[in-house]
Design an enzyme around this catalytic site. Structure first.
Site, mmCIF file in Angstrom:
data_model
loop_
_atom_site.group_PDB
_atom_site.id
_atom_site.type_symbol
_atom_site.label_atom_id
_atom_site.label_comp_id
_atom_site.label_asym_id
_atom_site.label_seq_id
_atom_site.Cartn_x
_atom_site.Cartn_y
_atom_site.Cartn_z
ATOM 1 N N ALA A 80 -2.848 0.091 14.149
ATOM 2 C CA ALA A 80 -4.055 -0.126 13.356
ATOM 3 C C ALA A 80 -4.983 -1.184 13.934
ATOM 4 O O ALA A 80 -6.048 -1.423 13.380
ATOM 5 C CB ALA A 80 -3.679 -0.497 11.927
ATOM 6 N N PHE A 90 -3.599 -1.832 7.332
ATOM 7 C CA PHE A 90 -4.151 -3.172 7.128
ATOM 8 C C PHE A 90 -5.152 -3.196 5.979
ATOM 9 O O PHE A 90 -5.064 -2.412 5.050
ATOM 10 C CB PHE A 90 -4.751 -3.718 8.420
ATOM 11 N N TRP A 147 7.079 0.056 -8.711
ATOM 12 C CA TRP A 147 8.237 -0.469 -7.993
ATOM 13 C C TRP A 147 9.465 -0.522 -8.905
ATOM 14 O O TRP A 147 10.567 -0.197 -8.495
ATOM 15 C CB TRP A 147 7.910 -1.864 -7.445
ATOM 16 N N ARG A 188 1.929 7.565 7.510
ATOM 17 C CA ARG A 188 2.239 7.443 8.934
ATOM 18 C C ARG A 188 3.746 7.358 9.143
ATOM 19 O O ARG A 188 4.469 6.881 8.279
ATOM 20 C CB ARG A 188 1.577 6.191 9.515
ATOM 21 N N LYS A 239 0.824 -1.214 0.000
ATOM 22 C CA LYS A 239 0.000 0.000 0.000
ATOM 23 C C LYS A 239 0.858 1.264 0.000
ATOM 24 O O LYS A 239 0.566 2.225 -0.713
ATOM 25 C CB LYS A 239 -0.946 0.010 1.212
ATOM 26 N N PHE A 241 4.209 -8.046 -9.725
ATOM 27 C CA PHE A 241 5.530 -8.629 -9.476
ATOM 28 C C PHE A 241 6.001 -9.321 -10.752
ATOM 29 O O PHE A 241 5.196 -9.706 -11.615
ATOM 30 C CB PHE A 241 5.463 -9.628 -8.320
ATOM 31 N N LYS A 267 9.648 -6.579 10.119
ATOM 32 C CA LYS A 267 8.979 -5.981 8.966
ATOM 33 C C LYS A 267 9.913 -5.092 8.150
ATOM 34 O O LYS A 267 9.816 -5.017 6.931
ATOM 35 C CB LYS A 267 7.777 -5.154 9.431
ATOM 36 N N THR A 314 3.892 1.637 -1.115
ATOM 37 C CA THR A 314 4.550 1.773 -2.417
ATOM 38 C C THR A 314 3.574 2.292 -3.465
ATOM 39 O O THR A 314 3.923 3.145 -4.281
ATOM 40 C CB THR A 314 5.117 0.410 -2.855
#
Length: 969
Positions: free
Chosen positions: A674, A705, A822, A444, A420, A793, A455, A422
């Site tokens: 979240a 999320f 990306w 955020r 999200k 991807f 992460k 990205t």
């Protein structure tokens, strides 16, 4: 009194005031029939209709056959014209900006003089408010600069004049003055602009303007004529040269002792005397028909005559102040961005995120701020690449229409990730750098817990990220540290109060809470507020009865019912349950408590939902930290800590400005958990961004999320708090994550992917799209158009991509687009940007999911059934008891913030796709009263993550030679 206070007084009826500040006196003058002090320039104009001194020509203007024309009448007419023009301009400005009061500030050293009095009268005629700051004649350079810096930063002051001895007007003093307030045109920048012919951006020295005004009042062309300037090479002389050249005159400069002086004067059509000495031009030197204007300061005492050029220079100085006010007003208005985007040269294969970040050279943050329309005094730089933005921007642009509001949400997350952040960055890079639309990303701030845990960072990825990524992921501007400090101050206050109440009598507590200082006792403002809440309308500490003293000093917090936890911004599993108070000094007053991750603090949720300092302070005061033994809520206000919390948070409330890889702006602000909070960036960042982008621009913000959690809370909690309404939802999905929802095998971080996720499998994709369909339906519950962004991807096949897009459109999405940001940056999301632009023009039927007046139980049931797909809810006895208590305390009308697993639409993390036929269990119900929501707990909810066997910190390192950070990803 600070200068700004004096200014406020000046703008309320214009009272005269004299204020001492060390060796400085300040006088405030108004324009309503009162004298107004205005400093003279250091340069003076002298004119007259006859010769003065030893045969000098004063300022008689003679051109060719027209004979002699005295300057006096021309000056009077010019002064009247300028006064009238300036008054009309002020009146016009005040029609659209009634609060505007043009203010001139004068810094003066020594006594008032005739020149100063003349300028005061001129300011009064035009209608300016004036502040006069008097310094001793022997004042130092630093003392002058201190006053100049204060005036520079005061946005109520539109012009500054330095009425100082020549020796005090050093280059350092002059160039400390902001050029936009330099109405005497003496700073290097203003002189330079004038020389370059940029008259619309500079201020011309009033004396030079007066000379040109006089020459222009006579109906004789100046083109091709010769002018001689007799004097020095100071600002006045340079300005005159530039202005005379602009009229296509031949300009010669000469000193009084030049051998060729007489010859030059005899050849001149215009002679301007600027010497500081009592010099004069013999009449025999001046050829018939030539004009001579004497600007010598030696003649200043005679300037006050009504027919002199002195009043003309004063009027022009005031006109500069009016022009400065006009420019200031224009700066306040929204302007189309003049953004210089940064070029990307994507490589294949795509390097690591940190390599990409370091390969790009970001713009200086003050340059980015200027490009997007921020004023100099609206940013506070933290180094070269990030800055806080002041909330005063909201007042400046309050009439500016908001831009379009876009929310990026996602399908139910899986360990494979959806991207999200990205997508958010790629979308704004496409909108601004490629479609040339103003856009802002609002993200955020990442917690250091995940950064050093498993992460990793949250700056986006590949060629769609915020830079520098090290600064984004580490500390940033210290907001999370401020929240940690504030949160733990409350925790310390709680345990200290419990201890002191348990070990002291009422009398001893009262004497310590309201101590005698220099023989006097008084309540602090927050203590008076507590007395008022108790119904005690007394302000004298000696007037309370014994019963009132007991009520005042005893919060009677039940240690077993303290709900406030300590926080730390590190994943530390051993802090999930702790015992405090084990030192001998705490006299056996131990209790069990815990630490949460810092972003789970209620103060973080407040930061994200507040709309200003006043609102934040009120919310902080309302925070409930526990219950008394009688069952009454105890708040931060009761603890007396609210003001201190506001002080700790005063800078954290300002959003942080950064930029993307392509040089487009980003606000980074807040980062609420979240699960137990709403998981969105701040209301303030969104509001500031919506004003900055303008009506045709876009603000893209991200929800935590999946859409069932972050988006639902965004709509029902954040949008209620902000009053903002979204135009579009961008729903992010990946083929890999959809395959997992379709029944693909489990995966774990760091392990090789099973073949199902690498090879084409249309069946898994189609089955997994059930989750995508459900999330689209959830967005439609709120009446907002949806655009699906498929984050592609390299293992995705075209057939899989086409299948997802087809199913999304058939399920009600306005559009579905494959995104390649990306690997390509903004260029890879241009189609997504176009789809978002088109969807934002669709009719919007935004609505909330539930009415706040529904009962707590019904609001929970509505979310469970309509969003999650549950058959019903089941309340534990504890949950029902809490609901009854919240209703009793008057909290029943707050919105609901569901705390459940993010890994499934249900409460069961392993149930992918779209689970049905389940009952949602509500284990507990808690309240964040300061933030303004009730949060039911579904199942077990951890608020303190733990470190894995191999955390990210194994890879993070610092090169001591270059200070380069490695290992962030």
């Amino acid at each position: 009194m600070r200068l700004s206070a004096a200014l406020r007084n000046a703008c309320r009826g214009f009272p005269t005031a004299s204020v001492s500040r060390s060796r400085t006196s300040i006088k405030v003058f108004g324009s309503e029939g009162r004298s107004v002090p205005v400093s003279s320039s250091r340069l003076f104009v002298r004119d007259g209709s006859s010769s003065t001194g030893s045969g000098s020509v004063g300022a008689a203007i003679k051109f060719g056959k027209h004979g002699n024309q005295t300057v006096g009448p021309a000056t009077e007419i010019a002064v009247r014209d300028i006064i009238q023009r300036s008054k009309e301009e002020i009146a016009s400005l005040q029609k659209s900006h009634p609060a505007l009061k043009p203010v001139l500030a004068i810094i003066q050293a020594g006594e008032d003089d005739t020149l100063l009095e003349m300028n005061k009268k001129m300011a009064g005629k035009i209608g300016l408010n004036v502040i006069q700051i008097s310094l001793p004649r022997e004042c130092t350079e630093d003392e002058i600069i201190e006053e100049v810096l204060k005036l520079n930063e005061d946005d109520k002051v539109h012009g500054v004049v330095l009425h100082l001895p020549r020796a005090s007007l050093t280059s350092r003093v002059l160039n400390t003055l902001k050029p936009e307030k330099d109405v005497d045109g003496v700073t290097d920048l203003n002189i330079g602009r004038l020389v370059r012919g940029e008259l619309n951006e500079s201020f011309v020295p009033p004396v030079a303007s007066a000379v040109m005004e006089l020459l222009g009042r006579h109906e004789v062309s100046l083109e091709g004529k010769t002018a001689v300037i007799l004097g020095e090479n100071g600002p006045l002389e340079v300005a005159l040269q530039g202005l005379l050249h602009s009229r296509e005159m031949v300009v010669l400069s000469s000193l009084w002792n030049a051998d060729s002086l007489q010859k030059q004067v005899l050849q001149a059509d215009v002679v301007v005397v600027t010497s500081r000495g009592n010099m004069s031009v013999p009449p025999a030197w001046v050829r018939p028909g030539a004009a001579v204007i004497n600007c010598s300061p030696a003649l200043m005492m005679e300037m006050s005559k009504a027919t002199g050029v002195g009043p003309l220079a004063a009027a022009l100085r005031m006109q500069n102040v009016v022009s400065s006010s006009t420019r200031w007003i224009q700066q306040q208005q929204y302007k189309q961005w003049k953004l210089r985007c940064l070029k990307l040269q994507p490589l294949s294969p795509v390097p690591s995120d940190i390599e990409i970040s370091r390969a790009q050279t970001p713009k200086a943050i003050d340059q980015l701020a200027k490009e997007i329309g921020l004023l100099t005094d609206e940013i506070e730089a933290y180094g070269q690449t990030k800055a806080k933005v002041r909330l005063s921007l909201l007042d400046r642009l309050k009439e500016q229409p908001d831009g379009k509001y876009v929310l990026v949400a996602g399908i139910t997350p899986t360990p494979l990730g959806e991207g999200k952040s990205t997508v958010t960055i790629g979308l704004v890079q496409a909108l601004t750098a490629h479609l040339k639309l103003n856009s802002f990303a609002c993200l955020r701030q990442p917690s250091q817990g995940p950064t050093f845990g498993v992460k990793g960072g949250a700056a986006g990825g590949g060629y769609a990220q915020v830079i520098p990524m090290e600064e984004f992921n580490l500390h940033l501007t210290g907001d999370i540290h401020a929240i940690t400090a504030a949160n733990n101050l409350v925790a310390a206050a709680i345990d200290a109060r419990i201890l002191h109440e348990a070990t002291q009598s009422d009398k001893a507590l009262y004497s310590r809470l309201v101590p005698s200082v220099n023989g006097a006792r008084k309540f602090s403002p927050i203590q008076i507020a507590r007395l008022q809440r108790l119904g005690i309308e007394k302000t004298d500490p000696g007037a309370l009865t014994a019963e009132e003293i007991t009520a005042f000093v005893r919060l009677d917090l039940d240690p077993e019912k303290v709900t406030w936890q300590r926080v730390v911004d590190t994943n530390d599993r051993f802090l999930r349950k702790i015992t405090v108070g084990q030192a001998n000094t705490e006299k056996g007053h131990t209790r069990q408590t815990q630490f949460d991750i810092a972003v789970a603090s209620e103060i973080m949720a407040i930061l994200a939902l507040t709309d200003g300092l006043g609102d934040m302070k009120e919310r902080l005061g309302r925070m409930v930290v526990g219950s008394s033994r009688k069952g009454q809520p105890v708040t931060a206000d009761d603890l007396g800590v609210t003001g201190a919390l506001a002080v700790l948070m005063k800078d954290a409330i300002k959003p942080t400005l950064m930029q993307t890889l392509e040089g487009t702006p980003v606000f980074v602000h807040a980062g609420p958990f979240a699960n137990i909070a709403h998981g969105n960036s701040s209301v303030l960042a969104d509001k500031l961004a919506l004003k900055l982008v303008g009506e045709e621009g876009f603000v893209v913000t991200e929800a935590g999320f999946g859409a069932d959690i972050g988006m639902e809370k965004f709509f029902n909690i954040k949008c209620r708090a902000s009053g903002l309404r979204p135009n579009v939802v961008v729903l992010v999905a990946t083929v890999r994550a959809l395959k997992m929802h379709g029944g693909g095998p489990s995966v774990s971080a760091g392990a090789p992917l099973p073949s199902e996720y690498i090879n084409e499998n249309l069946k898994l994709v189609e089955d997994g799209c059930s989750n995508l369909k459900k999330q689209i339906q959830i967005a439609h519950l709120f009446g907002v158009p949806v655009v699906v962004a498929l984050n592609v991807f390299k293992t995705d096949t075209q057939a899989e991509i086409d299948l997802v897009c087809e199913i999304a459109k058939n399920s009600g999405a306005s559009d579905a687009v494959a995104c390649h940001h990306w690997s390509r940056g903004g260029r890879g999301s241009v189609e997504l940007a176009k789809a978002v632009r088109d969807a934002s023009s669709q009719q919007n039927h935004f609505q909330f999911l539930y009415d706040l007046q529904l009962s707590i139980v019904e609001k929970i049931r509505t979310i469970a059934q309509r969003v999650y797909g549950a058959d019903d809810i089941e309340l534990s006895p504890d949950a029902q008891a809490k609901i009854d208590y919240f209703n009793q305390q008057g909290f029943g009308s707050l919105p609901i913030c569901m705390a459940k697993t993010h890994l499934s639409l249900s409460h069961m993390p392993d149930k992918k796709g779209v689970p049905t036929g389940f009952i949602l269990p509500i284990r507990d119900v808690r309240a964040s009263i300061g933030a303004g929501f009730i949060y039911p707990l579904v199942g077990t909810m951890s608020t303190m993550p733990g470190l894995p066997t191999r955390p990210c910190f194994y890879d993070i390192d610092l090169d001591p030679e270059t200070e380069e950070i490695t290992g962030l990803f």
